[in-house]
Design a protein around this motif. Structure first.
Motif, mmCIF file in Angstrom:
data_model
loop_
_atom_site.group_PDB
_atom_site.id
_atom_site.type_symbol
_atom_site.label_atom_id
_atom_site.label_comp_id
_atom_site.label_asym_id
_atom_site.label_seq_id
_atom_site.Cartn_x
_atom_site.Cartn_y
_atom_site.Cartn_z
ATOM 1 N N UNK A 63 0.833 -1.202 0.000
ATOM 2 C CA UNK A 63 0.000 0.000 0.000
ATOM 3 C C UNK A 63 0.876 1.265 0.000
ATOM 4 N N UNK A 64 1.946 1.255 0.798
ATOM 5 C CA UNK A 64 2.855 2.411 0.809
ATOM 6 C C UNK A 64 3.510 2.603 -0.551
ATOM 7 N N UNK A 65 3.900 1.500 -1.176
ATOM 8 C CA UNK A 65 4.521 1.590 -2.506
ATOM 9 C C UNK A 65 3.531 2.144 -3.523
ATOM 10 N N UNK A 66 2.278 1.705 -3.448
ATOM 11 C CA UNK A 66 1.252 2.213 -4.362
ATOM 12 C C UNK A 66 1.054 3.711 -4.161
ATOM 13 N N UNK A 69 3.869 5.532 -5.819
ATOM 14 C CA UNK A 69 3.735 5.531 -7.280
ATOM 15 C C UNK A 69 2.504 6.290 -7.761
ATOM 16 N N UNK A 70 1.663 6.704 -6.813
ATOM 17 C CA UNK A 70 0.454 7.431 -7.184
ATOM 18 C C UNK A 70 -0.615 6.552 -7.815
ATOM 19 N N UNK A 73 -5.471 4.472 -6.152
ATOM 20 C CA UNK A 73 -6.849 4.395 -6.643
ATOM 21 C C UNK A 73 -7.099 3.124 -7.455
ATOM 22 N N UNK A 74 -6.050 2.496 -7.957
ATOM 23 C CA UNK A 74 -6.168 1.266 -8.755
ATOM 24 C C UNK A 74 -5.869 0.012 -7.935
ATOM 25 N N UNK A 75 -5.454 0.196 -6.683
ATOM 26 C CA UNK A 75 -5.061 -0.945 -5.850
ATOM 27 C C UNK A 75 -6.286 -1.661 -5.304
ATOM 28 N N UNK A 108 -0.515 -3.980 -14.754
ATOM 29 C CA UNK A 108 0.162 -4.974 -15.578
ATOM 30 C C UNK A 108 1.232 -5.661 -14.724
ATOM 31 N N UNK A 109 1.829 -6.711 -15.263
ATOM 32 C CA UNK A 109 2.821 -7.473 -14.498
ATOM 33 C C UNK A 109 4.032 -6.633 -14.093
ATOM 34 N N UNK A 110 4.449 -5.730 -14.969
ATOM 35 C CA UNK A 110 5.606 -4.882 -14.656
ATOM 36 C C UNK A 110 5.324 -3.992 -13.444
ATOM 37 N N UNK A 111 4.116 -3.447 -13.362
ATOM 38 C CA UNK A 111 3.773 -2.593 -12.221
ATOM 39 C C UNK A 111 3.663 -3.424 -10.950
ATOM 40 N N UNK A 112 3.074 -4.614 -11.036
ATOM 41 C CA UNK A 112 3.016 -5.500 -9.860
ATOM 42 C C UNK A 112 4.430 -5.828 -9.371
#
Length: 140
Positions: A63-66, A69-70, A73-75, A108-112
């Motif tokens: 959650x902190x990483x999200x 990265x801003x 809202x998509x998490x 996408x997988x890269x963002x995960x």
């Protein structure tokens, strides 16, 4: 320039065990947890607590990483499954810990992968375990 305020929490744990009983854990903030050691007894044993600490820290760190990265809202739902393997030979210890993170949301997988990599760097528990902290045990 604004002063950075760092929030701190009184941390630690005490295990108290009365004669013939199982340990009861308490925290400086008033938390309490009974331990179990039976193979099929429901509840937490000491290794479960180690794994639970890592799982919780990694989930919170996603959650902190999200946030960094801003993309909060998509998490969606986040889960962290942590298991370990005890060493085959002494001393008694965990030889390997594996954490599997499931990140729900529109990524996408890269963002995960980026979220997971960032979470590893944010998580105090994973950083501590990876660094092999000095442990001092003494008589009180």
């Amino acid at each position: 320039m604004a002063d950075l305020k760092i929030r701190t929490r009184d941390t630690g744990a005490t295990a108290r065990m009365e004669k013939g009983a199982m340990p009861v854990l308490s925290t400086p903030t008033g938390g309490q947890l009974d331990l179990v050691t039976g193979v099929s007894a429901p509840g937490f044993n000491p290794l479960d607590l180690l794994y639970a600490s890592l799982a919780a820290c990694l989930a919170l760190s996603i959650r902190s990483a999200a946030t960094r990265l801003g993309v909060t809202d998509r998490l969606g739902e986040v889960s962290a499954e942590v298991r370990g393997e005890k060493a085959a030979e002494g001393p008694s210890r965990v030889a390997r810990i594996e954490a599997v993170l499931h990140i729900g949301g529109d990524f996408d997988d890269a963002t995960r992968d980026q979220l997971i990599h960032m979470a590893e760097g944010i998580c105090t528990v994973s950083n501590t375990l990876a660094g092999g902290p000095e442990i001092a045990v003494r008589r009180g």
